[in-house]
Design a protein around this motif. Structure first.
Motif, PDB file in Angstrom:
ATOM      1  N   ASP A  70       0.828  -1.205   0.000  1.00 24.65           N
ATOM      2  CA  ASP A  70       0.000   0.000   0.000  1.00 24.65           C
ATOM      3  C   ASP A  70       0.859   1.251   0.000  1.00 24.65           C
ATOM      4  O   ASP A  70       0.642   2.173  -0.794  1.00 24.65           O
ATOM      5  N   LEU A  71       1.821   1.309   0.909  1.00 23.09           N
ATOM      6  CA  LEU A  71       2.652   2.502   1.022  1.00 23.09           C
ATOM      7  C   LEU A  71       3.442   2.756  -0.259  1.00 23.09           C
ATOM      8  O   LEU A  71       3.567   3.897  -0.698  1.00 23.09           O
ATOM      9  N   LYS A  72       3.950   1.697  -0.870  1.00 20.08           N
ATOM     10  CA  LYS A  72       4.689   1.858  -2.126  1.00 20.08           C
ATOM     11  C   LYS A  72       3.785   2.395  -3.240  1.00 20.08           C
ATOM     12  O   LYS A  72       4.178   3.294  -3.990  1.00 20.08           O
ATOM     13  N   LEU A  73       2.576   1.851  -3.351  1.00 16.97           N
ATOM     14  CA  LEU A  73       1.653   2.321  -4.391  1.00 16.97           C
ATOM     15  C   LEU A  73       1.261   3.772  -4.177  1.00 16.97           C
ATOM     16  O   LEU A  73       1.249   4.570  -5.125  1.00 16.97           O
ATOM     17  N   TYR A  74       0.934   4.122  -2.934  1.00 13.21           N
ATOM     18  CA  TYR A  74       0.546   5.508  -2.674  1.00 13.21           C
ATOM     19  C   TYR A  74       1.720   6.464  -2.881  1.00 13.21           C
ATOM     20  O   TYR A  74       1.546   7.554  -3.416  1.00 13.21           O
ATOM     21  N   LYS A  75       2.906   6.048  -2.492  1.00 12.21           N
ATOM     22  CA  LYS A  75       4.066   6.921  -2.701  1.00 12.21           C
ATOM     23  C   LYS A  75       4.281   7.170  -4.194  1.00 12.21           C
ATOM     24  O   LYS A  75       4.512   8.304  -4.620  1.00 12.21           O
ATOM     25  N   GLY A  76       4.190   6.122  -4.983  1.00 10.31           N
ATOM     26  CA  GLY A  76       4.326   6.275  -6.432  1.00 10.31           C
ATOM     27  C   GLY A  76       3.248   7.178  -7.013  1.00 10.31           C
ATOM     28  O   GLY A  76       3.515   8.015  -7.873  1.00 10.31           O
ATOM     29  N   GLU A  77       2.044   7.042  -6.514  1.00 17.13           N
ATOM     30  CA  GLU A  77       0.927   7.864  -6.988  1.00 17.13           C
ATOM     31  C   GLU A  77       1.138   9.330  -6.633  1.00 17.13           C
ATOM     32  O   GLU A  77       0.938  10.214  -7.463  1.00 17.13           O
ATOM     33  N   PHE A  78       1.545   9.599  -5.398  1.00 14.89           N
ATOM     34  CA  PHE A  78       1.689  10.987  -4.957  1.00 14.89           C
ATOM     35  C   PHE A  78       2.927  11.660  -5.529  1.00 14.89           C
ATOM     36  O   PHE A  78       2.990  12.883  -5.571  1.00 14.89           O
ATOM     37  N   ARG A  79       3.900  10.887  -6.008  1.00 12.26           N
ATOM     38  CA  ARG A  79       5.078  11.497  -6.641  1.00 12.26           C
ATOM     39  C   ARG A  79       4.690  12.327  -7.845  1.00 12.26           C
ATOM     40  O   ARG A  79       5.278  13.366  -8.110  1.00 12.26           O
ATOM     41  N   SER A  80       3.688  11.855  -8.583  1.00 11.91           N
ATOM     42  CA  SER A  80       3.296  12.576  -9.797  1.00 11.91           C
ATOM     43  C   SER A  80       2.675  13.934  -9.479  1.00 11.91           C
ATOM     44  O   SER A  80       2.610  14.797 -10.332  1.00 11.91           O
ATOM     45  N   PHE A  81       2.239  14.127  -8.227  1.00 14.49           N
ATOM     46  CA  PHE A  81       1.655  15.405  -7.836  1.00 14.49           C
ATOM     47  C   PHE A  81       2.638  16.264  -7.046  1.00 14.49           C
ATOM     48  O   PHE A  81       2.310  17.356  -6.631  1.00 14.49           O
ATOM     49  N   SER A  82       3.834  15.751  -6.837  1.00 18.67           N
ATOM     50  CA  SER A  82       4.926  16.504  -6.207  1.00 18.67           C
ATOM     51  C   SER A  82       4.536  17.158  -4.888  1.00 18.67           C
ATOM     52  O   SER A  82       4.850  18.308  -4.648  1.00 18.67           O
ATOM     53  N   ASN A  83       3.868  16.417  -4.024  1.00 22.59           N
ATOM     54  CA  ASN A  83       3.529  16.943  -2.707  1.00 22.59           C
ATOM     55  C   ASN A  83       4.520  16.387  -1.701  1.00 22.59           C
ATOM     56  O   ASN A  83       4.390  15.253  -1.245  1.00 22.59           O
ATOM     57  N   GLN A  84       5.537  17.189  -1.360  1.00 22.76           N
ATOM     58  CA  GLN A  84       6.637  16.720  -0.529  1.00 22.76           C
ATOM     59  C   GLN A  84       6.198  16.349   0.883  1.00 22.76           C
ATOM     60  O   GLN A  84       6.722  15.416   1.460  1.00 22.76           O
ATOM     61  N   LYS A  85       5.214  17.054   1.432  1.00 21.66           N
ATOM     62  CA  LYS A  85       4.754  16.734   2.787  1.00 21.66           C
ATOM     63  C   LYS A  85       4.178  15.319   2.850  1.00 21.66           C
ATOM     64  O   LYS A  85       4.445  14.567   3.784  1.00 21.66           O
ATOM     65  N   ILE A  86       3.384  14.963   1.861  1.00 21.47           N
ATOM     66  CA  ILE A  86       2.803  13.623   1.831  1.00 21.47           C
ATOM     67  C   ILE A  86       3.888  12.588   1.604  1.00 21.47           C
ATOM     68  O   ILE A  86       3.912  11.542   2.258  1.00 21.47           O
ATOM     69  N   LEU A  87       4.805  12.877   0.677  1.00 21.77           N
ATOM     70  CA  LEU A  87       5.891  11.933   0.410  1.00 21.77           C
ATOM     71  C   LEU A  87       6.756  11.729   1.645  1.00 21.77           C
ATOM     72  O   LEU A  87       7.154  10.595   1.951  1.00 21.77           O
TER      73      LEU A  87
END
Length: 145
Positions: free
Chosen positions: A65-82
């Protein structure tokens, strides 16, 4: 000019009531499938019995789960979430080298992209609460060997 208070950077209020959740993990091994036993025919509420629980499988589901969400949020460049996901991965000793790399998103995201991000963010919020509960269960004294 700053966006109106409460609208954040998406340009609209991103609340659970405003969007349909998008579960990006539904076709993968995930926390829900790995940590919660199959529904019984005896009722809706599940009691998690230690004998029925596979800790290794559960941790793998959380990791995926964490890997998938991290990959998804990378495309939106939100550093706080990453950063938050990185901290969760570090706490679980997950190697982030195998996190999928989405195509880079250049320019301003469209309204549909921002709406989808809101949907994924809300789904992640719920999943993070589930992960937190599972980690509390795994670390509780009753479940220590």
């Amino acid at each position: 000019m700053a966006p109106p208070k409460g609208l954040g950077t998406l340009g609209f209020e991103c609340t659970l009531e405003e969007v349909d959740l998008e579960d990006i993990t539904k076709n993968q091994i995930n926390t829900i499938k790995a940590c919660i036993p199959e529904a019984s025919e005896n009722g809706n509420c599940q009691v998690l019995e230690k004998a029925d629980f596979d800790e290794t499988k559960c941790l793998k589901g959380i990791s995926e789960d964490l890997k998938l969400y991290k990959g998804e949020f990378r495309s939106f460049s939100n550093q706080k979430i990453l950063d938050a996901i990185d901290q969760m991965m570090q706490a679980l000793n997950i190697n982030s080298a195998s996190v999928p790399q989405p195509a880079s998103n250049t320019g301003l995201p469209s309204f549909n992209d921002r709406l989808r991000l809101c949907s994924v963010l809300q789904a992640f919020l719920i999943r993070a609460m589930t992960i937190n509960r599972m980690m509390n269960y795994l670390n509780s004294p009753e479940n220590s060997s």
